[in-house]
Design a protein around this motif. Structure first.
Motif, PDB file in Angstrom:
ATOM      1  N   GLU A   1       1.960   6.776  -6.890  1.00 24.88           N
ATOM      2  CA  GLU A   1       0.845   7.610  -7.348  1.00 24.88           C
ATOM      3  C   GLU A   1       1.131   9.092  -7.144  1.00 24.88           C
ATOM      4  O   GLU A   1       0.632   9.936  -7.897  1.00 24.88           O
ATOM      5  N   ASP A   2       1.951   9.422  -6.145  1.00 30.45           N
ATOM      6  CA  ASP A   2       2.247  10.818  -5.842  1.00 30.45           C
ATOM      7  C   ASP A   2       3.400  11.385  -6.656  1.00 30.45           C
ATOM      8  O   ASP A   2       3.722  12.573  -6.529  1.00 30.45           O
ATOM      9  N   TRP A   3       4.056  10.569  -7.468  1.00 28.79           N
ATOM     10  CA  TRP A   3       5.157  11.077  -8.270  1.00 28.79           C
ATOM     11  C   TRP A   3       4.657  12.120  -9.262  1.00 28.79           C
ATOM     12  O   TRP A   3       3.639  11.901  -9.939  1.00 28.79           O
ATOM     13  N   PRO A   4       5.340  13.250  -9.405  1.00 34.41           N
ATOM     14  CA  PRO A   4       4.929  14.256 -10.392  1.00 34.41           C
ATOM     15  C   PRO A   4       4.985  13.676 -11.810  1.00 34.41           C
ATOM     16  O   PRO A   4       5.916  12.952 -12.168  1.00 34.41           O
ATOM     17  N   GLY A   5       3.971  13.997 -12.604  1.00 35.65           N
ATOM     18  CA  GLY A   5       3.957  13.548 -13.995  1.00 35.65           C
ATOM     19  C   GLY A   5       3.529  12.124 -14.200  1.00 35.65           C
ATOM     20  O   GLY A   5       3.576  11.625 -15.333  1.00 35.65           O
ATOM     21  N   GLN A   6       3.090  11.454 -13.147  1.00 33.29           N
ATOM     22  CA  GLN A   6       2.647  10.069 -13.290  1.00 33.29           C
ATOM     23  C   GLN A   6       1.328  10.040 -14.062  1.00 33.29           C
ATOM     24  O   GLN A   6       0.358  10.688 -13.679  1.00 33.29           O
ATOM     25  N   PRO A   7       1.262   9.321 -15.210  1.00 31.95           N
ATOM     26  CA  PRO A   7       0.009   9.276 -15.980  1.00 31.95           C
ATOM     27  C   PRO A   7      -1.097   8.608 -15.189  1.00 31.95           C
ATOM     28  O   PRO A   7      -0.846   7.673 -14.415  1.00 31.95           O
ATOM     29  N   PRO A   8      -2.352   9.068 -15.357  1.00 28.36           N
ATOM     30  CA  PRO A   8      -3.466   8.520 -14.563  1.00 28.36           C
ATOM     31  C   PRO A   8      -3.651   7.020 -14.733  1.00 28.36           C
ATOM     32  O   PRO A   8      -4.095   6.345 -13.810  1.00 28.36           O
TER      33      PRO A   8
ATOM     34  N   THR B   1       0.839  -1.208   0.000  1.00 31.18           N
ATOM     35  CA  THR B   1       0.000   0.000   0.000  1.00 31.18           C
ATOM     36  C   THR B   1       0.867   1.249   0.000  1.00 31.18           C
ATOM     37  O   THR B   1       0.597   2.213  -0.739  1.00 31.18           O
ATOM     38  N   HIS B   2       1.910   1.237   0.805  1.00 30.56           N
ATOM     39  CA  HIS B   2       2.822   2.388   0.857  1.00 30.56           C
ATOM     40  C   HIS B   2       3.486   2.622  -0.501  1.00 30.56           C
ATOM     41  O   HIS B   2       3.604   3.762  -0.960  1.00 30.56           O
TER      42      HIS B   2
END
Length: 314
Positions: free
Chosen positions: A119-126, A112-113
């Motif tokens: 998911e919080d990385w900048p620029g991560q595609p949805p 989960t971590h």
């Protein structure tokens, strides 16, 4: 090109005129005069040429397109490990069967971590999480599935554990070749680094990896300017590492002396930036003992997910 100042041109003409007048007065022949004037002109140009060469920041190694350098490295790595696979007879007469499953929970970060972190990385595609496994159990597999398993890891970091003879080296060679097969032009190159020669007390991880790259691929010793604004060049090996165009596969943590392993884990944590994919292999017992400090505190590698424990299949 900058024009020569008018005063300098006039002085040059005056000097040539005075020199010709002096030569004529002494009765020199025309062909002699032509030779002397040509030599004199060349000498006058020499100081400017020397200044142009020595002027800082004006002349230096041409910027290298690192994508092309990475493609050349990928070709060399492919040839190296395809030859190694033939030597080890990994596919003769058919691929040797190796299977794996998720390692024990005490050896890994919380799934989960890791998902929240990615998911919080900048620029991560949805849509990035659509390929991720739902839990560590989703990493289990066998044979040629290993490259797909790598894509199921949110942080693209993986530990391969196993006992002696369990097939760890075979598994990471297959992973390396599969990553090369699906690598886009100009993309990161998976490179296997045997950890046995690394002394983390003497060299940081990137300096050591750059040294290993230049030993195995001497062309990477050539200088390059990864950033055209720089005034000094490093090696192409160092530039590839700095631009994350090398995917490190760190093989054999257990082959380091016991007193270096914990320092090595800490050094890897410090060196690898966020979003840098990586693979680490070790024997299970040695890895477990390395994670626990003398105070009884377990220290895991940053962003490394549920690892896979390899074993032979009948």
């Amino acid at each position: 090109m900058r024009r020569v100042p008018k005063r300098v041109r006039l002085l040059y003409i005056a000097l040539i005129g005075a020199f010709l007048a002096w030569c004529i007065a002494r009765g020199h022949k025309v062909d002699y005069l032509v030779t002397v004037v040509s030599a004199f002109t060349a000498l006058l140009a020499l100081p400017a040429a020397i200044v142009a060469v020595l002027r800082p920041g004006k002349i230096g190694p041409a910027p290298t397109h690192l994508g092309d350098t990475a493609d050349q490295l990928a070709q060399g790595v492919r040839q190296q490990w395809e030859a190694e696979a033939r030597l080890r007879r990994l596919n003769d007469p058919y691929p040797l069967p190796v299977a794996w499953e998720a390692a024990d929970a005490d050896l890994v970060e919380s799934w989960t971590h890791l998902k929240e972190l990615a998911e919080d990385w900048p620029g991560q595609p949805p849509e990035a999480d659509s390929a991720w496994a739902l839990s560590p159990a989703g990493l289990a597999g066998k044979g040629g599935d290993i490259s797909q398993v790598f894509k199921r890891v949110p942080t693209r970091r993986l530990v391969v554990l196993g006992e002696p003879g369990a097939g760890k080296t075979m598994l990471i060679i297959r992973l390396l070749l599969a990553l090369l097969e699906h690598r886009p032009p100009g993309g990161p190159v998976p490179v296997l680094f045997p950890l046995a020669s690394w002394d983390p007390a003497r060299q940081d991880l990137y300096a050591w990896m750059a040294e290993q790259l230049t030993q195995d691929h001497p062309a990477l010793r050539a200088p390059t300017l990864a950033d055209p604004s720089q005034t000094s060049a490093g090696t192409q090996a160092r530039a590839l590492l700095q631009q994350r165009l090398v995917l490190p596969i760190l093989d054999g943590l257990d082959e380091l002396p016991e007193n270096r392993r914990a320092r090595a884990l800490h050094a890897i944590n410090q060196a690898l930036p966020a979003r840098q994919p990586a693979v680490l292999s070790s024997r299970t017992t040695e890895y477990r003992s390395t994670l626990t400090t003398p105070a009884g505190v377990t220290v895991l590698l940053n962003e490394l997910p549920a690892s896979v424990s390899s074993h032979w299949t009948p």
